[in-house]
Motif scaffolding. Structure first.
Motif, short mmCIF file in Angstrom:
data_model
loop_
_atom_site.label_atom_id
_atom_site.label_comp_id
_atom_site.label_asym_id
_atom_site.label_seq_id
_atom_site.Cartn_x
_atom_site.Cartn_y
_atom_site.Cartn_z
N ASP A 1 65.88 39.28 34.15
CA ASP A 1 64.98 40.43 34.30
C ASP A 1 63.56 40.06 33.85
O ASP A 1 62.98 40.72 32.96
CB ASP A 1 65.50 41.61 33.50
CG ASP A 1 64.83 42.92 33.90
OD1 ASP A 1 64.02 42.92 34.87
OD2 ASP A 1 65.07 43.95 33.24
N PRO A 2 62.97 39.03 34.45
CA PRO A 2 61.68 38.53 33.97
C PRO A 2 60.54 39.53 34.07
O PRO A 2 59.61 39.49 33.26
CB PRO A 2 61.42 37.30 34.85
CG PRO A 2 62.24 37.51 36.08
CD PRO A 2 63.46 38.25 35.61
N GLU A 3 60.59 40.44 35.04
CA GLU A 3 59.50 41.43 35.17
C GLU A 3 59.43 42.33 33.94
O GLU A 3 58.35 42.63 33.43
CB GLU A 3 59.70 42.26 36.44
CG GLU A 3 59.44 41.50 37.73
CD GLU A 3 59.44 42.43 38.93
OE1 GLU A 3 59.43 43.67 38.74
OE2 GLU A 3 59.43 41.91 40.06
N ARG A 4 60.58 42.74 33.44
CA ARG A 4 60.59 43.59 32.25
C ARG A 4 60.28 42.77 30.99
O ARG A 4 59.47 43.20 30.16
CB ARG A 4 61.96 44.27 32.10
CG ARG A 4 62.07 45.12 30.83
CD ARG A 4 63.41 45.82 30.77
NE ARG A 4 64.52 44.88 30.69
CZ ARG A 4 64.95 44.34 29.54
NH1 ARG A 4 64.35 44.62 28.40
NH2 ARG A 4 65.97 43.51 29.55
N ARG A 5 60.89 41.59 30.89
CA ARG A 5 60.71 40.79 29.68
C ARG A 5 59.27 40.30 29.53
O ARG A 5 58.79 40.07 28.43
CB ARG A 5 61.66 39.60 29.66
CG ARG A 5 63.14 39.93 29.71
CD ARG A 5 63.58 40.98 28.70
NE ARG A 5 63.38 40.63 27.33
CZ ARG A 5 64.30 40.03 26.54
NH1 ARG A 5 65.49 39.71 27.06
NH2 ARG A 5 64.05 39.78 25.28
N ALA A 6 58.55 40.17 30.64
CA ALA A 6 57.16 39.72 30.57
C ALA A 6 56.28 40.73 29.85
O ALA A 6 55.21 40.39 29.33
CB ALA A 6 56.61 39.48 31.98
N THR A 7 56.73 41.99 29.79
CA THR A 7 55.94 43.04 29.15
C THR A 7 56.30 43.22 27.67
O THR A 7 55.76 44.10 27.00
CB THR A 7 56.15 44.39 29.87
OG1 THR A 7 57.52 44.81 29.71
CG2 THR A 7 55.83 44.27 31.35
N GLU A 8 57.18 42.38 27.15
CA GLU A 8 57.64 42.52 25.77
C GLU A 8 56.97 41.51 24.85
O GLU A 8 56.50 40.45 25.28
CB GLU A 8 59.17 42.37 25.71
CG GLU A 8 59.91 43.45 26.49
CD GLU A 8 61.41 43.27 26.45
OE1 GLU A 8 61.87 42.23 25.93
OE2 GLU A 8 62.12 44.16 26.94
N LEU A 9 56.98 41.85 23.55
CA LEU A 9 56.40 40.97 22.53
C LEU A 9 57.42 39.89 22.13
O LEU A 9 58.64 40.10 22.28
CB LEU A 9 55.98 41.78 21.31
CG LEU A 9 54.85 42.81 21.53
CD1 LEU A 9 54.67 43.66 20.29
CD2 LEU A 9 53.55 42.10 21.90
N PRO A 10 56.96 38.76 21.58
CA PRO A 10 57.88 37.67 21.23
C PRO A 10 58.99 38.06 20.27
O PRO A 10 60.09 37.50 20.34
CB PRO A 10 56.94 36.63 20.60
CG PRO A 10 55.61 36.89 21.22
CD PRO A 10 55.55 38.38 21.41
N ASN A 11 58.74 39.03 19.36
CA ASN A 11 59.76 39.36 18.38
C ASN A 11 60.98 40.06 18.97
O ASN A 11 61.97 40.29 18.28
CB ASN A 11 59.18 40.20 17.23
CG ASN A 11 58.63 41.54 17.69
OD1 ASN A 11 58.79 41.91 18.86
ND2 ASN A 11 58.00 42.26 16.78
N SER A 12 60.91 40.43 20.25
CA SER A 12 62.07 41.06 20.90
C SER A 12 62.98 40.03 21.56
O SER A 12 64.00 40.40 22.15
CB SER A 12 61.59 42.09 21.94
OG SER A 12 60.93 41.43 23.02
#
Length: 341
Positions: A146-157
């Motif tokens: 799910d790279p589209e969603r994960r691209a919007t997340e911060l590294p700590n997630s």
């Protein structure tokens, strides 16, 4: 590999000025890499592996008080002598680097997609929309679901393994000709470690990208690299192809490292084969073989003179006063698993 070398390092020295005096972290290192080659750099902590990698790109802070000398020719330019503006285009653009700890290497206040896109805009001149799309594609390419969603997340997630995949996508974003991976599997479980190593090897082959893998683990190198260099106290003590080194290791330090490779029968019997003593704290710069205090084969000359590199086989060099004798004797030093118990 044929043609001109991609990277030529000649007589590289790195010295840190400290309150206790100069520390010679890298002491006269020389090697070459061809385009598309895979090179493993092995040694204990403090042997100078990471400092060598950072020196190639002059990645030292002013507070480090580091002096670098020698030459590092990459694609015809000496990276130790070009100006900082030109060097910034090499960093990330032509040479990518994966650092040891992805959590501290990634910006905790920027999403992973923004961090990858920033590099794409800087080095490949992409617009914001194009860079954002390319960042998502890169995350998918390194196996992040799910790279589209994960691209919007911060590294700590992200988990440790996923953060390492983000670091790899960031390092390859600009299609570098050389990728330096500094302990890329540290603190990862064996399953994730195997996945990361497989990914690095696949990327090297698909992108025709040279790979320098820095590690203390011969198993990691054996799974990924064609050639290997062994470092001790800031010096290269042995260089060979991976297959030749495992079959005909020459230097006593390499022998000791190979004895540390876990074997089922040793674990069952409760036996370990540590190298006695501790590596020197101050690195190189001495007038003797730095490994002599820990070497069972040391004699007077080892304590009085620094051994030169000696050819002990095709493209196989060993910096030991007994190198020629050990090669002639056909020692099985590099095959500890075949040695009688």
């Amino acid at each position: 590999m044929s043609g001109m070398p991609l990277l030529e390092v000649e007589d590289l020295h790195v010295t840190f000025n400290t309150a206790s005096g100069p520390v010679h972290a890298v002491d006269g290192v020389s090697f070459t890499m061809a385009p598309g080659a895979s090179l493993g750099v092995v040694g204990e902590s403090g042997s100078g592996k990471s400092v060598t990698a950072r020196a190639l790109l002059r990645l030292f802070a002013i507070t480090d008080d580091a002096r670098i000398s020698g030459s590092v020719h990459f694609d015809g330019a000496d990276l130790l002598r070009i100006d900082e503006r030109r060097l910034r285009h090499v960093r990330g653009g032509q040479i990518g680097m994966i650092f040891q700890d992805p959590l501290t290497s990634l910006n905790p206040l920027m999403t992973v997609g923004e961090q990858i896109a920033e590099s794409l805009r800087l080095h490949r001149g992409m617009g914001r929309s194009e860079a954002a799309s390319e960042a998502v594609e890169l995350l998918g390419r390194v196996g992040i679901a799910d790279p589209e969603r994960r691209a919007t997340e911060l590294p700590n997630s992200f988990s440790g393994g996923m953060r390492q995949r983000v670091m790899i996508s960031l390092a390859i974003a600009c299609r570098p000709r050389l990728l330096i991976a500094d302990e890329p599997t540290t603190a990862l479980d064996v399953t994730v470690q195997a996945e990361i190593l497989l990914l690095l090897d696949e990327l090297r082959r698909s992108e025709d990208m040279a790979l320098m893998l820095i590690t203390h683990d011969f198993g990691v190198v054996a799974a990924t690299c064609e050639d290997v260099q062994v470092m001790y106290a800031g010096k290269l003590v042995e260089k060979a192809s991976m297959a030749h080194l495992f079959d005909r290791a020459n230097h006593p330090y390499t022998e000791g490292l190979l004895r540390l490779v876990p074997r089922f029968e040793d674990a069952h019997a409760g036996r370990l084969h540590p190298i006695p003593g501790q590596p020197p704290i101050t690195g190189g710069g001495g007038s003797s073989c730095a490994f002599a205090p820990r070497c069972a084969h040391a004699f007077d000359r080892c304590r009085d003179e620094v051994p030169p590199e000696v050819a002990v086989g095709p493209q196989h060099l060993s910096a030991c006063w007994l190198a020629a004798e050990r090669a002639k004797d056909g020692t099985e030093a590099g095959r500890p698993w075949k040695r009688a118990q």
